[in-house]
Design a protein around this motif. Sequence first.
Motif, mmCIF file in Angstrom:
data_model
loop_
_atom_site.group_PDB
_atom_site.id
_atom_site.type_symbol
_atom_site.label_atom_id
_atom_site.label_comp_id
_atom_site.label_asym_id
_atom_site.label_seq_id
_atom_site.Cartn_x
_atom_site.Cartn_y
_atom_site.Cartn_z
ATOM 1 N N GLY A 1 20.744 31.162 40.265
ATOM 2 C CA GLY A 1 20.205 30.256 39.189
ATOM 3 C C GLY A 1 19.535 30.943 37.884
ATOM 4 N N ILE A 2 19.744 30.457 36.838
ATOM 5 C CA ILE A 2 19.037 30.986 35.838
ATOM 6 C C ILE A 2 18.165 29.983 35.006
ATOM 7 N N THR B 1 7.337 19.318 29.667
ATOM 8 C CA THR B 1 5.639 19.590 30.165
ATOM 9 C C THR B 1 4.622 19.371 29.094
ATOM 10 N N GLU B 2 3.858 18.568 29.319
ATOM 11 C CA GLU B 2 2.596 18.331 28.441
ATOM 12 C C GLU B 2 1.149 18.678 29.239
ATOM 13 N N ASP B 3 0.095 19.143 28.418
ATOM 14 C CA ASP B 3 -1.156 19.241 28.898
ATOM 15 C C ASP B 3 -2.002 18.159 28.854
ATOM 16 N N ILE B 4 -1.843 17.168 30.046
ATOM 17 C CA ILE B 4 -2.415 15.944 30.063
ATOM 18 C C ILE B 4 -4.124 16.337 30.168
ATOM 19 N N ASP B 5 -4.489 17.616 30.676
ATOM 20 C CA ASP B 5 -6.026 18.062 30.341
ATOM 21 C C ASP B 5 -5.987 19.099 29.235
ATOM 22 N N THR B 6 -6.265 18.390 27.867
ATOM 23 C CA THR B 6 -5.985 18.895 26.598
ATOM 24 C C THR B 6 -6.742 20.359 26.495
ATOM 25 N N GLU B 7 -5.954 21.191 26.139
ATOM 26 C CA GLU B 7 -6.414 22.810 25.582
ATOM 27 C C GLU B 7 -6.764 23.331 26.932
ATOM 28 N N ALA B 8 -6.444 22.877 28.133
ATOM 29 C CA ALA B 8 -6.534 23.817 29.377
ATOM 30 C C ALA B 8 -5.195 24.572 29.678
ATOM 31 N N SER B 9 -4.178 24.404 28.961
ATOM 32 C CA SER B 9 -2.864 24.908 29.103
ATOM 33 C C SER B 9 -2.105 24.817 27.948
ATOM 34 N N PRO B 10 -1.013 25.374 27.915
ATOM 35 C CA PRO B 10 -0.058 25.255 26.563
ATOM 36 C C PRO B 10 0.180 23.778 25.986
ATOM 37 N N ASP B 11 0.205 23.553 24.745
ATOM 38 C CA ASP B 11 0.501 22.198 24.215
ATOM 39 C C ASP B 11 1.686 21.508 24.853
ATOM 40 N N VAL B 12 2.730 22.201 24.923
ATOM 41 C CA VAL B 12 4.273 21.747 25.492
ATOM 42 C C VAL B 12 4.861 22.969 26.250
ATOM 43 N N VAL B 13 5.662 22.687 27.002
ATOM 44 C CA VAL B 13 6.688 23.637 27.636
ATOM 45 C C VAL B 13 8.232 22.810 27.728
ATOM 46 N N PHE B 14 8.986 23.518 27.210
ATOM 47 C CA PHE B 14 10.422 22.982 27.259
ATOM 48 C C PHE B 14 11.018 23.937 28.523
ATOM 49 N N ASN B 15 11.757 23.366 29.612
ATOM 50 C CA ASN B 15 12.183 24.006 30.538
ATOM 51 C C ASN B 15 13.630 23.800 30.970
ATOM 52 N N PHE B 16 14.405 24.517 31.020
ATOM 53 C CA PHE B 16 15.867 24.239 31.475
ATOM 54 C C PHE B 16 16.179 25.261 32.880
ATOM 55 N N ALA B 17 16.947 24.712 33.643
ATOM 56 C CA ALA B 17 17.275 25.329 34.729
ATOM 57 C C ALA B 17 18.719 25.118 35.301
ATOM 58 N N LEU B 18 19.794 26.169 35.494
ATOM 59 C CA LEU B 18 20.901 25.807 36.022
ATOM 60 C C LEU B 18 21.159 26.751 37.252
ATOM 61 N N THR B 19 21.845 25.933 38.133
ATOM 62 C CA THR B 19 22.073 26.675 39.329
ATOM 63 C C THR B 19 23.399 26.408 39.939
ATOM 64 N N LYS B 20 23.801 27.205 40.772
ATOM 65 C CA LYS B 20 25.350 27.137 41.268
ATOM 66 C C LYS B 20 25.077 27.554 42.825
ATOM 67 N N THR B 21 25.602 26.478 43.743
ATOM 68 C CA THR B 21 25.465 26.935 45.074
ATOM 69 C C THR B 21 26.846 27.063 45.700
ATOM 70 N N PHE B 22 27.009 28.332 46.514
ATOM 71 C CA PHE B 22 28.111 28.467 47.152
ATOM 72 C C PHE B 22 28.072 28.332 48.571
ATOM 73 N N ARG B 23 28.932 27.468 49.189
ATOM 74 C CA ARG B 23 28.759 26.914 50.387
ATOM 75 C C ARG B 23 29.938 26.922 51.232
#
Length: 325
Positions: free
Chosen positions: A57-58, A303-325
Amino acid sequence: MLIKQVCNSIGAGALALFTLQAAALVPARDMNPVVLMHGLPAIPDTTDVKAGDHRFGISADLSSVAVIDEDEDETLIFDGETRRVALRYEWGFTDRAVIGIEIPWIKHSGGTLDSFLDDYHDALGLPNGDRPHLPENKIRFQYSHNGVNELNFRDHAEGLGNVSIFGSFPMIAYPEANSSLGIQINLPTGDPDKLTGSDGASVALWLHETTQVDELWQAWYTLGGIWMDDGEVLGARQESGAGFLNLGFSRLVGASSSLHLQIDAHSKLYADSDMKLLGDSVQLTVGTTTRFSGGWNLTVNLTEDIDTEASPDVVFNFALTKTFR
């Protein structure tokens, strides 16, 4: 089990079919630079892992923080962006059991997303916090106590983060629910001068349970703790350990996609401070996972900081995985 007691039992055959398709964990993390360096884990999803599987994964995370916080003794100004790109490998040595390794690359820079985030928050009616009071596209991670700087980071920097070795091991399994124990060891490969590591190792342990509620809905929770060596960044204030938890739900949409929601929280990693960004944190992540033929999975999250100013305002995340079976 906690979730099992409130879920309906359904046939094992239907559960096997839908468990293969629904998301069972969200790769969310607190991207606060002084939290990220300690390696709070993103729990691996082992729901559909089979013996002999190889999963590559990346993932990419982009976060923005703009916080000014002060009282009589303390001043904290965090303004900048953090990017994290990680390569990940997992091996299924039995069904629903994995061991793996993750290698992250972390970059801290000025807030190139400032204008976009101003428009984004305005469009959704969300508060902009301290962003309008800070210069655009600059980086500043600063904390002082009684006028003495304990952290003053103002340069763009990037480098290897803390490499982690992890494992997840199945416990009791029911037709509609299963549980597992996990461990993650974070090696001190990051550089505290670049805020890519604390120069200390850490170990996290957790209990995770996933439940198939019905043919469409899945739910899960994780409870865990992390124990940390003394680090160089805000070392005089660093706690020796912290607790973390998450609670999430997903719903199938069509034959190969699911929508999910997850709440993540952790206790404070730093003591003797009233600054929210150095304290407890609660975040909300929403997103989607799509499964393609050939063992490919794509996850996109916000991702949003519902507890304001306790974490970054916003996080964008992407994840791509490949499974070999």
